[in-house]
Design a protein around this motif. Structure first.
Motif, PDB file in Angstrom:
ATOM      1  N   TRP A 168       1.530  12.259  -2.309  1.00  0.00           N
ATOM      2  CA  TRP A 168       2.425  11.247  -2.863  1.00  0.00           C
ATOM      3  C   TRP A 168       2.523  10.014  -1.978  1.00  0.00           C
ATOM      4  CZ3 TRP A 168       3.433  12.588  -7.649  1.00  0.00           C
ATOM      5  CH2 TRP A 168       3.497  13.940  -7.982  1.00  0.00           C
ATOM      6  N   GLY A 169       2.482   8.848  -2.627  1.00  0.00           N
ATOM      7  CA  GLY A 169       2.704   7.577  -1.960  1.00  0.00           C
ATOM      8  C   GLY A 169       3.968   6.912  -2.487  1.00  0.00           C
TER       9      GLY A 169
ATOM     10  N   ALA B  39       0.876  -1.168   0.000  1.00  0.00           N
ATOM     11  CA  ALA B  39       0.000   0.000   0.000  1.00  0.00           C
ATOM     12  C   ALA B  39       0.914   1.219   0.000  1.00  0.00           C
ATOM     13  CB  ALA B  39      -0.903   0.005   1.228  1.00  0.00           C
ATOM     14  N   PRO B  40       0.671   2.214  -0.871  1.00  0.00           N
ATOM     15  CA  PRO B  40       1.628   3.313  -1.029  1.00  0.00           C
ATOM     16  C   PRO B  40       1.606   4.336   0.088  1.00  0.00           C
ATOM     17  CG  PRO B  40      -0.250   3.647  -2.471  1.00  0.00           C
ATOM     18  CD  PRO B  40      -0.423   2.282  -1.859  1.00  0.00           C
ATOM     19  N   GLY B  41       0.518   4.365   0.895  1.00  0.00           N
ATOM     20  CA  GLY B  41       0.416   5.394   1.921  1.00  0.00           C
ATOM     21  C   GLY B  41       0.283   6.771   1.305  1.00  0.00           C
ATOM     22  N   THR B  42       0.568   7.805   2.085  1.00  0.00           N
ATOM     23  CA  THR B  42       0.490   9.180   1.584  1.00  0.00           C
ATOM     24  C   THR B  42       1.436  10.069   2.375  1.00  0.00           C
ATOM     25  OG1 THR B  42      -1.053  10.982   1.019  1.00  0.00           O
ATOM     26  CG2 THR B  42      -1.398   9.872   3.120  1.00  0.00           C
ATOM     27  N   GLY B  43       1.877  11.161   1.747  1.00  0.00           N
ATOM     28  CA  GLY B  43       2.743  12.128   2.419  1.00  0.00           C
ATOM     29  C   GLY B  43       4.225  11.862   2.288  1.00  0.00           C
TER      30      GLY B  43
ATOM     31  N   PRO C 112       4.151  -3.019   8.163  1.00  0.00           N
ATOM     32  CA  PRO C 112       4.021  -1.568   8.262  1.00  0.00           C
ATOM     33  C   PRO C 112       5.346  -0.890   8.565  1.00  0.00           C
ATOM     34  CG  PRO C 112       3.428  -2.561  10.340  1.00  0.00           C
ATOM     35  CD  PRO C 112       3.758  -3.700   9.404  1.00  0.00           C
ATOM     36  N   GLN C 113       5.338   0.436   8.474  1.00  0.00           N
ATOM     37  CA  GLN C 113       6.496   1.188   8.927  1.00  0.00           C
ATOM     38  C   GLN C 113       6.407   1.404  10.431  1.00  0.00           C
ATOM     39  OE1 GLN C 113       6.261   5.015   6.878  1.00  0.00           O
ATOM     40  NE2 GLN C 113       5.338   5.967   8.658  1.00  0.00           N
ATOM     41  N   LEU C 114       7.583   1.438  11.078  1.00  0.00           N
ATOM     42  CA  LEU C 114       7.655   1.819  12.479  1.00  0.00           C
ATOM     43  C   LEU C 114       7.817   3.325  12.608  1.00  0.00           C
ATOM     44  CD1 LEU C 114       9.966  -0.937  14.000  1.00  0.00           C
ATOM     45  CD2 LEU C 114       7.481  -0.747  14.180  1.00  0.00           C
ATOM     46  N   SER C 115       8.613   3.884  11.681  1.00  0.00           N
ATOM     47  CA  SER C 115       8.870   5.320  11.709  1.00  0.00           C
ATOM     48  C   SER C 115       9.409   5.732  10.351  1.00  0.00           C
ATOM     49  CB  SER C 115       9.874   5.675  12.815  1.00  0.00           C
ATOM     50  OG  SER C 115      11.129   5.040  12.567  1.00  0.00           O
TER      51      SER C 115
ATOM     52  N   ALA D 247       2.067   3.503   4.542  1.00  0.00           N
ATOM     53  CA  ALA D 247       2.673   2.566   3.592  1.00  0.00           C
ATOM     54  C   ALA D 247       2.897   1.216   4.254  1.00  0.00           C
ATOM     55  CB  ALA D 247       3.993   3.106   3.059  1.00  0.00           C
ATOM     56  N   THR D 248       2.638   0.142   3.507  1.00  0.00           N
ATOM     57  CA  THR D 248       2.964  -1.212   3.940  1.00  0.00           C
ATOM     58  C   THR D 248       3.746  -1.892   2.830  1.00  0.00           C
ATOM     59  OG1 THR D 248       0.893  -2.155   3.110  1.00  0.00           O
ATOM     60  CG2 THR D 248       0.913  -1.370   5.403  1.00  0.00           C
TER      61      THR D 248
END
Length: 207
Positions: free
Chosen positions: A164-165, A52-56, A187-190, A198-199
């Motif tokens: 943006w992802g 998943a691209p996430g955002t920001g 997932p991201q931790l940080s 984002a995953t």
């Protein structure tokens, strides 16, 4: 989650927690521990594919990954893609179906710039809704301006901000994992940037 008992009865390993318990105390200097996991010896991350691209996100952001890690892996964002847009100035003179193409930035070879399609307009031809028709693929977004849109119609003045992802990453620190995370949504931790959500599907050096 059950421990695996090693034949001989000297020790047992719990792969879910990464712990080792000794049944018999070894002689001094005789204990050697090797970390291994499902799939074979060695669990360093060699590739992180966005699930998943996430955002920001922005190119250059460094993301620390989750999972069952002794040492978490870090990946750097190489390229981003537009996942949504926000209309901050509607402009005028547009009609439904107009296409707007974002100018600036550095796109990947054979990839196009972000393109949006006007979904609806007000009485002055101001854009009230737009959807992404081509998300683009950028390695540099520093030269993009949110009012830098070319259109195939007669409208002008629209200001549309892309969000943006993650499109592509490179591993900068492979980490060390006790157990390969299951599923395709690590997932991201940080992150060093502002991105969220984002995953990743992780590929390991023992796969």
């Amino acid at each position: 989650g059950n421990p695996v008992i090693v034949p001989g009865g000297d020790y047992m390993i719990d792969f879910m927690t990464g712990t080792l318990a000794l049944n018999n105390e070894p002689d001094p200097g005789q204990l050697q521990v090797v970390v291994f996991s499902t799939g074979g010896v060695g669990t360093s991350v060699r590739e992180a594919q966005p699930n998943a691209p996430g955002t920001g996100y922005q190119p250059g952001d460094v993301i620390t990954l989750g999972g069952s890690a002794r040492i978490a892996a870090n990946v750097a964002v190489l390229d981003v893609t537009a996942v949504s847009v926000t209309i901050t100035n509607q402009g005028n003179g547009y009609v439904t179906g107009d296409r707007l193409v974002l100018q600036g930035g550095t796109t990947n070879l054979y990839e196009t710039n972000v393109e949006v399609m006007v979904g609806s307009v007000n009485n002055n031809g101001g854009i009230t809704a737009a959807t992404i028709s081509m998300p683009g693929h950028y390695s540099n977004i520093s030269t993009i301006t949110v009012d830098g849109w070319n259109t195939n119609g007669a409208g002008s003045g629209a200001v549309i901000e892309p969000h943006w992802g993650v499109k592509r990453t490179t591993v900068v620190a492979p980490g060390s994992y006790l157990l390969n995370p299951t599923g395709n949504a690590v997932p991201q931790l940080s992150t060093t940037g502002a991105g969220t959500g984002a995953t990743f599907t992780l590929l390991y050096d023992n796969e």
